[in-house]
Motif scaffolding. Structure first.
Motif, PDB file in Angstrom:
ATOM      1  N   PRO A   1      46.634  46.393  22.609  1.00  0.00           N
ATOM      2  CA  PRO A   1      46.941  46.926  21.281  1.00  0.00           C
ATOM      3  C   PRO A   1      46.311  46.072  20.195  1.00  0.00           C
ATOM      4  CG  PRO A   1      48.857  45.816  22.227  1.00  0.00           C
ATOM      5  CD  PRO A   1      47.823  45.866  23.299  1.00  0.00           C
ATOM      6  N   VAL A   2      46.013  46.712  19.065  1.00  0.00           N
ATOM      7  CA  VAL A   2      45.445  45.995  17.925  1.00  0.00           C
ATOM      8  C   VAL A   2      46.547  45.176  17.276  1.00  0.00           C
ATOM      9  CG1 VAL A   2      44.271  46.229  15.718  1.00  0.00           C
ATOM     10  CG2 VAL A   2      43.821  47.873  17.547  1.00  0.00           C
ATOM     11  N   THR A   3      46.298  43.900  17.077  1.00  0.00           N
ATOM     12  CA  THR A   3      47.282  43.013  16.449  1.00  0.00           C
ATOM     13  C   THR A   3      46.596  42.199  15.353  1.00  0.00           C
ATOM     14  OG1 THR A   3      46.878  41.240  18.058  1.00  0.00           O
ATOM     15  CG2 THR A   3      48.621  42.823  18.583  1.00  0.00           C
ATOM     16  N   SER A   4      47.409  41.484  14.608  1.00  0.00           N
ATOM     17  CA  SER A   4      46.870  40.552  13.618  1.00  0.00           C
ATOM     18  C   SER A   4      47.915  39.473  13.381  1.00  0.00           C
ATOM     19  CB  SER A   4      46.533  41.263  12.303  1.00  0.00           C
ATOM     20  OG  SER A   4      47.697  41.437  11.518  1.00  0.00           O
ATOM     21  N   ASP A   5      47.502  38.411  12.690  1.00  0.00           N
ATOM     22  CA  ASP A   5      48.438  37.323  12.398  1.00  0.00           C
ATOM     23  C   ASP A   5      49.098  37.497  11.027  1.00  0.00           C
ATOM     24  OD1 ASP A   5      46.278  36.865  10.781  1.00  0.00           O
ATOM     25  OD2 ASP A   5      45.828  34.856  11.553  1.00  0.00           O
ATOM     26  N   GLU A   6      48.951  38.692  10.440  1.00  0.00           N
ATOM     27  CA  GLU A   6      49.571  38.953   9.138  1.00  0.00           C
ATOM     28  C   GLU A   6      51.095  38.992   9.280  1.00  0.00           C
ATOM     29  OE1 GLU A   6      46.996  42.167   6.958  1.00  0.00           O
ATOM     30  OE2 GLU A   6      46.690  42.343   9.125  1.00  0.00           O
ATOM     31  N   LYS A   7      51.784  38.311   8.413  1.00  0.00           N
ATOM     32  CA  LYS A   7      53.242  38.224   8.459  1.00  0.00           C
ATOM     33  C   LYS A   7      53.843  38.804   7.180  1.00  0.00           C
ATOM     34  CE  LYS A   7      53.132  35.868  12.331  1.00  0.00           C
ATOM     35  NZ  LYS A   7      53.565  36.474  13.614  1.00  0.00           N
ATOM     36  N   LYS A   8      55.106  39.236   7.297  1.00  0.00           N
ATOM     37  CA  LYS A   8      55.822  39.773   6.151  1.00  0.00           C
ATOM     38  C   LYS A   8      57.227  39.199   6.141  1.00  0.00           C
ATOM     39  CE  LYS A   8      57.039  44.171   3.921  1.00  0.00           C
ATOM     40  NZ  LYS A   8      56.995  45.650   4.064  1.00  0.00           N
ATOM     41  N   ALA A   9      57.653  38.716   5.003  1.00  0.00           N
ATOM     42  CA  ALA A   9      58.999  38.151   4.901  1.00  0.00           C
ATOM     43  C   ALA A   9      60.045  39.239   5.143  1.00  0.00           C
ATOM     44  CB  ALA A   9      59.201  37.532   3.521  1.00  0.00           C
ATOM     45  N   LEU A  10      61.118  38.864   5.809  1.00  0.00           N
ATOM     46  CA  LEU A  10      62.182  39.815   6.118  1.00  0.00           C
ATOM     47  C   LEU A  10      62.925  40.196   4.844  1.00  0.00           C
ATOM     48  CD1 LEU A  10      63.575  41.173   8.581  1.00  0.00           C
ATOM     49  CD2 LEU A  10      65.240  39.313   8.508  1.00  0.00           C
ATOM     50  N   ASP A  11      62.910  41.483   4.520  1.00  0.00           N
ATOM     51  CA  ASP A  11      63.604  41.997   3.334  1.00  0.00           C
ATOM     52  C   ASP A  11      64.935  42.594   3.779  1.00  0.00           C
ATOM     53  OD1 ASP A  11      64.478  43.089   0.991  1.00  0.00           O
ATOM     54  OD2 ASP A  11      62.914  44.622   0.840  1.00  0.00           O
ATOM     55  N   LEU A  12      65.991  41.796   3.705  1.00  0.00           N
ATOM     56  CA  LEU A  12      67.292  42.223   4.215  1.00  0.00           C
ATOM     57  C   LEU A  12      67.876  43.377   3.411  1.00  0.00           C
ATOM     58  CD1 LEU A  12      68.872  38.724   4.937  1.00  0.00           C
ATOM     59  CD2 LEU A  12      67.949  40.334   6.596  1.00  0.00           C
ATOM     60  N   SER A  13      67.446  43.518   2.160  1.00  0.00           N
ATOM     61  CA  SER A  13      68.012  44.564   1.310  1.00  0.00           C
ATOM     62  C   SER A  13      67.654  45.960   1.796  1.00  0.00           C
ATOM     63  CB  SER A  13      67.523  44.386  -0.134  1.00  0.00           C
ATOM     64  OG  SER A  13      66.110  44.593  -0.215  1.00  0.00           O
ATOM     65  N   ASN A  14      66.590  46.060   2.603  1.00  0.00           N
ATOM     66  CA  ASN A  14      66.107  47.365   3.029  1.00  0.00           C
ATOM     67  C   ASN A  14      66.419  47.662   4.497  1.00  0.00           C
ATOM     68  OD1 ASN A  14      64.784  49.723   2.112  1.00  0.00           O
ATOM     69  ND2 ASN A  14      62.941  49.154   3.253  1.00  0.00           N
ATOM     70  N   LEU A  15      67.194  46.776   5.143  1.00  0.00           N
ATOM     71  CA  LEU A  15      67.445  46.926   6.573  1.00  0.00           C
ATOM     72  C   LEU A  15      68.815  47.542   6.842  1.00  0.00           C
ATOM     73  CD1 LEU A  15      65.953  43.627   8.031  1.00  0.00           C
ATOM     74  CD2 LEU A  15      64.850  45.838   7.647  1.00  0.00           C
TER      75      LEU A  15
END
Length: 352
Positions: free
Chosen positions: A166-180
């Motif tokens: 699968p196509v992957t990358s090392d891009e990360k995103k901070a966990l946004d708890l308000s939307n979970l």
């Protein structure tokens, strides 16, 4: 409509290995837009699959001229993303489970829209559908017992990861708890990254066990009550009551072993059925169904052999046909029942 215009939100492993190939293989579907916060991934997928539009904004994707949207994000984001897609007037397909609680699913069911289809692909197995057709035309008598044995090994994906990376990358995103998804109110624990991962036993049971619960629910035609649970060594054994019919679920995720081992058995007064389901991402395999029945002195064995028809493709074809025909039916009531069972199982284990 000529073709169903489809957008995909979330471009992880299941999107790449199951859903995008299935959408592209359907002659009545046109995959026109994808969304993921990892721009390198979407750029690569657009080149690979000839997709004209990519964005890292869900709101931007939902502004596109789309008939249907696939929600393939991680589970904690399903609830918010399904709400947004329904509000945008799109027909929705979501990977299982719909949400982290039955209450969340009921909340979605109250929203008007074009319906939500849920990714329980085993219901679309050709031979399971044929078995149910045979059952409807036969006199097998009362269902006496139903059982699902599901031991998930490392090659649940048919070793596809080893063949097509699968196509992957090392891009990360901070966990946004308000939307979970807040998950069940009774479930203790801080809503952090560990809570929304397989380190949380409830999350693990929900994400993997819901397929087995749904298959039993689908075949028995009734939401079971949990009578008791035995748990140990990573194995969960659940004792059910299906409106007077006893049933069992034997469930384990064991990635120390390669083997996928799932069998579902139904015992009637004058028949028995054994369903052998393959690893979900094995595109060259389908369920094999063995039927033994007795009628008018005749004892008969019937085997519905492997048709080589992939359940994910059949599931996609069913959804696209539904959207093209303007059908707004929804799987949410069924999904709410499944999550009620998962919650009962976990509460019985933990005493929560």
């Amino acid at each position: 409509m000529d073709k169903v215009k489809v957008g995909v939100i979330g471009c992880g492993n299941m999107a790449q290995q199951a859903h995008i190939p299935s959408i592209k293989a359907n002659p009545d579907a046109e995959l026109t837009a994808i969304c993921d916060f990892r721009r390198k991934v979407t750029a690569d997928l657009c080149r690979r699959w000839d997709i004209p539009f990519a964005t890292d904004s869900i709101a931007e994707l939902l502004k596109q001229d789309l008939d249907a949207v696939y929600i393939l994000t991680p589970l904690p984001a399903h609830l918010a993303n399904i709400k947004a897609a329904l509000a945008a007037g799109k027909a929705v397909f979501t990977e299982k489970p719909v949400a982290m609680s039955a209450a969340g699913v009921r909340e979605l069911a109250a929203i008007p829209g074009k319906g939500v289809s849920v990714g329980y692909m085993k219901q679309h197995e050709t031979n399971i559908r044929k078995m149910r057709e045979i059952q409807s035309q036969s006199d097998w008598g009362k269902l006496l017992f139903i059982r699902n044995h599901s031991f998930v090994g490392k090659q649940w994906n048919g070793a596809l990861n080893q063949l097509v990376k699968p196509v992957t990358s090392d891009e990360k995103k901070a966990l946004d708890l308000s939307n979970l998804d807040p998950a069940p109110a009774w479930l203790k624990g801080e809503r952090d990254e560990k809570f929304y991962s397989y380190d949380n036993p409830y999350y693990s049971l929900l994400d993997t066990g819901c397929h087995s619960v749904n298959l039993l629910h689908h075949l028995a035609g009734v939401v079971p009550k949990v009578l008791g649970v035995n748990a140990g060594n990573g194995v969960t054994v659940v004792h059910f009551d299906f409106a007077g019919t006893p049933g069992e679920l034997e469930f384990c995720v064991n990635f120390r072993m390669d083997r996928w081992d799932e069998v579902t058995e139904l015992y009637f007064e004058r028949a028995s059925v054994r369903i052998l389901t393959p690893p979900p991402l094995n595109r060259q395999a389908s369920a094999v169904v063995e039927i033994y029945s007795e009628s008018s002195g005749l004892h008969q064995n019937l085997v519905l052999e492997d048709t080589r028809r992939w359940a994910f493709q059949l599931e996609t074809d069913c959804f696209i046909k539904k959207v093209k025909e303007g059908c707004c039916s929804s799987d949410l009531d069924e999904a709410a029942g499944d999550l009620e069972v998962i919650e009962q199982i976990y509460q019985t284990i933990t005493g929560a």
